[in-house]
Design an enzyme around this catalytic site. Structure first.
Site, short mmCIF file in Angstrom:
data_model
loop_
_atom_site.label_atom_id
_atom_site.label_comp_id
_atom_site.label_asym_id
_atom_site.label_seq_id
_atom_site.Cartn_x
_atom_site.Cartn_y
_atom_site.Cartn_z
N ASN A 9 -18.97 -12.09 -50.47
CA ASN A 9 -18.07 -11.12 -50.27
C ASN A 9 -16.58 -11.46 -50.32
O ASN A 9 -16.38 -12.20 -49.27
CB ASN A 9 -18.55 -10.05 -49.20
CG ASN A 9 -17.39 -9.12 -48.74
OD1 ASN A 9 -16.53 -8.77 -49.61
ND2 ASN A 9 -17.61 -8.34 -47.77
N TRP A 10 -15.86 -11.45 -51.20
CA TRP A 10 -14.56 -11.93 -51.32
C TRP A 10 -13.47 -11.09 -50.37
O TRP A 10 -12.34 -11.73 -50.13
CB TRP A 10 -13.87 -12.26 -52.66
CG TRP A 10 -14.63 -13.19 -53.51
CD1 TRP A 10 -15.64 -14.17 -53.10
CD2 TRP A 10 -14.48 -13.77 -54.81
NE1 TRP A 10 -15.78 -15.03 -53.86
CE2 TRP A 10 -15.27 -14.85 -55.26
CE3 TRP A 10 -13.54 -12.98 -55.69
CZ2 TRP A 10 -15.34 -15.44 -56.28
CZ3 TRP A 10 -13.58 -13.62 -57.27
CH2 TRP A 10 -14.53 -14.86 -57.17
N LYS A 11 -13.93 -10.01 -50.02
CA LYS A 11 -13.01 -9.30 -49.10
C LYS A 11 -11.77 -8.96 -49.81
O LYS A 11 -11.69 -8.82 -51.25
CB LYS A 11 -12.79 -9.49 -47.81
CG LYS A 11 -14.13 -9.85 -47.23
CD LYS A 11 -14.23 -10.16 -45.63
CE LYS A 11 -15.67 -10.20 -45.18
NZ LYS A 11 -15.77 -10.69 -43.71
N HIS A 94 -20.14 -1.80 -44.75
CA HIS A 94 -19.60 -3.00 -43.94
C HIS A 94 -18.84 -2.79 -42.75
O HIS A 94 -18.41 -1.58 -42.75
CB HIS A 94 -18.78 -3.66 -45.14
CG HIS A 94 -18.35 -5.16 -44.60
ND1 HIS A 94 -17.65 -5.35 -43.51
CD2 HIS A 94 -19.09 -6.46 -44.87
CE1 HIS A 94 -17.74 -6.68 -43.24
NE2 HIS A 94 -18.37 -7.33 -44.30
N GLU A 96 -16.38 -3.77 -41.52
CA GLU A 96 -14.94 -3.56 -41.67
C GLU A 96 -14.45 -2.32 -42.16
O GLU A 96 -13.49 -1.55 -41.90
CB GLU A 96 -14.16 -4.74 -42.67
CG GLU A 96 -14.37 -6.16 -41.82
CD GLU A 96 -14.48 -7.22 -42.73
OE1 GLU A 96 -14.20 -7.22 -44.01
OE2 GLU A 96 -14.76 -8.37 -42.19
N GLU A 166 -25.34 -7.82 -40.55
CA GLU A 166 -24.11 -8.50 -40.04
C GLU A 166 -23.59 -8.09 -38.72
O GLU A 166 -23.02 -7.16 -38.38
CB GLU A 166 -23.19 -8.17 -40.99
CG GLU A 166 -23.45 -8.64 -42.57
CD GLU A 166 -22.17 -8.53 -43.43
OE1 GLU A 166 -22.02 -9.99 -43.96
OE2 GLU A 166 -21.23 -7.91 -43.31
N GLY A 172 -16.72 -13.78 -39.37
CA GLY A 172 -15.28 -14.41 -39.36
C GLY A 172 -15.04 -15.15 -38.04
O GLY A 172 -13.87 -15.58 -38.15
N SER A 212 -20.44 -15.66 -40.72
CA SER A 212 -20.09 -17.11 -40.25
C SER A 212 -21.18 -18.01 -41.15
O SER A 212 -21.52 -19.14 -40.41
CB SER A 212 -20.13 -17.43 -38.92
OG SER A 212 -18.82 -16.95 -38.46
N GLY A 233 -18.91 -14.30 -46.31
CA GLY A 233 -17.46 -14.06 -46.70
C GLY A 233 -16.78 -15.15 -46.82
O GLY A 233 -16.49 -15.83 -47.98
N GLY A 234 -16.09 -15.90 -45.70
CA GLY A 234 -15.28 -17.03 -45.81
C GLY A 234 -15.67 -18.28 -46.55
O GLY A 234 -14.96 -18.75 -47.56
P1 13P Z 1 -17.69 -14.31 -42.89
O1 13P Z 1 -19.03 -15.11 -43.69
O2 13P Z 1 -16.37 -14.77 -43.10
O3 13P Z 1 -18.36 -14.23 -41.22
O4 13P Z 1 -17.98 -12.74 -43.37
C1 13P Z 1 -19.13 -12.58 -43.33
C2 13P Z 1 -18.99 -11.08 -43.94
O5 13P Z 1 -18.42 -10.08 -43.47
C3 13P Z 1 -19.68 -10.78 -45.56
O6 13P Z 1 -19.79 -9.31 -45.70
#
Ligand code: 13P
Length: 251
Positions: A9-11, A94, A96, A166, A172, A212, A233-234
């Site tokens: 997920n590149w957000k 999600h 967010e 999640e 993050g 993470s 994510g990251g």
């Molecule tokens: P991180 O891997 O950056 O913690 O993000 C997880 C995430 O929200 C994937 O949707």
């Protein structure tokens, strides 16, 4: 029995050129990650160019969100337009979206049903906040989010749905849930799916962990019986670390 999924997920990251550079780095090494379904969720703007760049590869594309209707909804994207841009899947619910954009369980359920109608695979995210975990509300929150999100779905819909656990406190933050904490939540989710639907649905549904995830912790997570992959994510922003995760840390 359940093919693992590693999804990135590149957000809100990567221009079109950066997205293409990632795919150029990823494609030659893809054969190392066999028997894994790989999904990339770039920003909307990069979807159609990536769809073209990935035509001869097994990598699937996902949107990061959608709106459940078509028509006069300025600024939104529908499941039909995601399909048109080359998507196979969409991430919904999600944290967010829930926290920053006020999405409710009922709204997420409408999106899920609209996406399934368009035959998109749905990656449905659930997870508790730190405060909820500390006050022993984790299972209650997961049950509420799952019951709301999966309202009016049947076995056919569930066949296209993947759950992503999640925990909000792990996203993050560099603070991954331990493999045991994640397994406990995944087992709870699978048992809940058995009571909402049946054991076959529960056993066939893939449940991903997100929060993470890195090349260093993926092996421990994947060793758990109810963890069927990861939503990253990251660490999905660099082809090298994403590939190492897709190889479950062996790379
Ligand atoms: P991180 O891997 O950056 O913690 O993000 C997880 C995430 O929200 C994937 O949707």
């Amino acid at each position: 029995m359940r093919t693992p999924i590693i999804a990135g997920n590149w957000k809100l990251n990567k221009t079109i050129d950066e997205a293409l550079a990632f795919v150029r780095d990823l494609k030659p090494a893809l054969s190392k990650a066999a028997n894994v379904e790989i999904i990339l969720a770039p920003p909307f703007t990069a979807l159609s160019v990536l769809a073209e760049a990935l035509t001869d590869s097994p990598v699937l594309l996902a949107g990061q969100n959608c709106y459940p209707e078509q028509g006069a909804f300025t600024g939104e994207i529908s499941p039909r337009l995601l399909r048109d841009a080359g998507c196979d899947a969409v991430i919904l619910g999600h944290s967010e979206r829930r926290q920053l954009f006020g999405e409710t369980g009922e709204f997420i359920n409408r999106k899920i049903r609209a996406a399934l109608k368009e035959e998109l695979q749905v990656i449905f995210c659930v997870g508790e906040t730190l405060r909820e975990r500390q006050s022993n509300q984790t299972f209650k929150v997961l049950e509420e989010q799952l019951c709301e999100g999966l309202t009016d779905l049947d076995g056919t819909g569930m066949a296209r749905l993947v759950v992503a656990y999640e925990p909000v406190w792990a996203i993050g933050t560099g603070q991954t849930a331990s493999s045991e904490q994640a397994q406990e939540a995944h087992q709870f989710i699978r048992n809940l799916l058995a009571s909402l639907f049946d054991r076959v649905v529960a056993d066939n549904t893939r449940i991903l962990y997100g929060g993470s995830v890195t090349p260093n912790n993926i092996a421990g997570l994947m060793a758990q019986p109810d963890i069927d992959g990861a939503l990253v994510g990251g660490a999905s922003l660099q082809a090298e670390s994403f590939l190492q995760i897709a190889e479950f840390g062996k790379g």
